[in-house]
Design an enzyme around this catalytic site. Structure first.
Site, PDB file in Angstrom:
ATOM      1  N   GLU A 243       0.921  -1.298   0.086  1.00 10.89           N
ATOM      2  CA  GLU A 243       0.037  -0.059   0.013  1.00 10.89           C
ATOM      3  C   GLU A 243       0.790   1.429  -0.048  1.00 10.89           C
ATOM      4  O   GLU A 243       0.453   2.291  -0.539  1.00 10.89           O
ATOM      5  CB  GLU A 243      -0.866  -0.005   1.313  1.00 10.89           C
ATOM      6  N   ASP A 244       1.933   1.125   0.886  1.00 11.08           N
ATOM      7  CA  ASP A 244       2.594   2.461   1.011  1.00 11.08           C
ATOM      8  C   ASP A 244       4.004   2.703   0.587  1.00 11.08           C
ATOM      9  O   ASP A 244       4.545   3.692   0.694  1.00 11.08           O
ATOM     10  CB  ASP A 244       2.667   2.783   2.568  1.00 11.08           C
TER      11      ASP A 244
END
Length: 189
Positions: free
Chosen positions: A71-72
């Protein structure tokens, strides 16, 4: 060395490898709090909360450490599969938001998907929310007023409601943390 000892050593190695991998992937990231604390503190805290509340499954603990990598960071699903296998990757994928969607929709989807997640993913999600609720109460993102902090806490309740039934110890900890941080936020008014 006996089989049990060998299995434990393998699980510890794999967990430490996941922590090292996550720390390298998140190395330049900071949290949104006023101190801009290192981002890696968060996934490590998520895994520590799980371990502290009785979760011993190495797949769940590795997924907790890795839960924000896709996600990051620039980490791909293929990267995780190559390093940690299908089981860990599947849990990470279950708790990963699609960043191409607007933030509001991502939050709605977390609430909608929570009841259908596997037990492992629910454990990671509850622990993630425990850590986030503590941060919102003690070290909120810069610029978050009381109302925004309270809205965030209400949203975490909706997510955790869909995850209940997997760990009474973890759910009780979430409830305790939520009460404490709500009180702290109210005092900040």
């Amino acid at each position: 060395m006996n089989d049990a000892s060998s299995s434990l050593n393998d699980a510890l190695y794999r967990l430490l490898h996941a922590a090292e991998f996550a720390s390298l992937r998140h190395k330049d990231q900071r949290r949104k709090d006023a101190a801009a604390s290192p981002y890696i503190n968060h996934p490590l805290a998520v895994a520590a909360v799980l371990a502290r509340h009785g979760v011993r499954d190495p797949i769940t603990l590795m997924a907790a450490v890795l839960h924000d990598t896709i996600e990051d960071t620039e980490t791909t699903e293929a990267d995780l599969r190559a390093e940690f296998g299908d089981d860990v990757t599947e849990v990470v994928l279950e708790v990963t938001d699609d960043k191409s969607l607007p933030k509001r929709r991502r939050k709605e989807l977390q609430v909608e998907h929570a009841p259908t997640m596997t037990a492992r993913a629910k454990l990671v999600k509850i622990s993630d929310k425990i850590c986030n609720v503590i941060d919102i109460g003690q070290n909120p993102p810069s610029g978050w007023d009381q109302e925004r902090r309270e809205q965030y806490l209400a949203w975490t309740e909706a997510v955790v409601a869909g995850c209940r039934g997997v760990s009474t110890r973890l759910e009780d900890r979430y409830d305790e943390v939520l009460r404490t941080q709500r009180g702290r936020i109210a005092q900040d008014d």
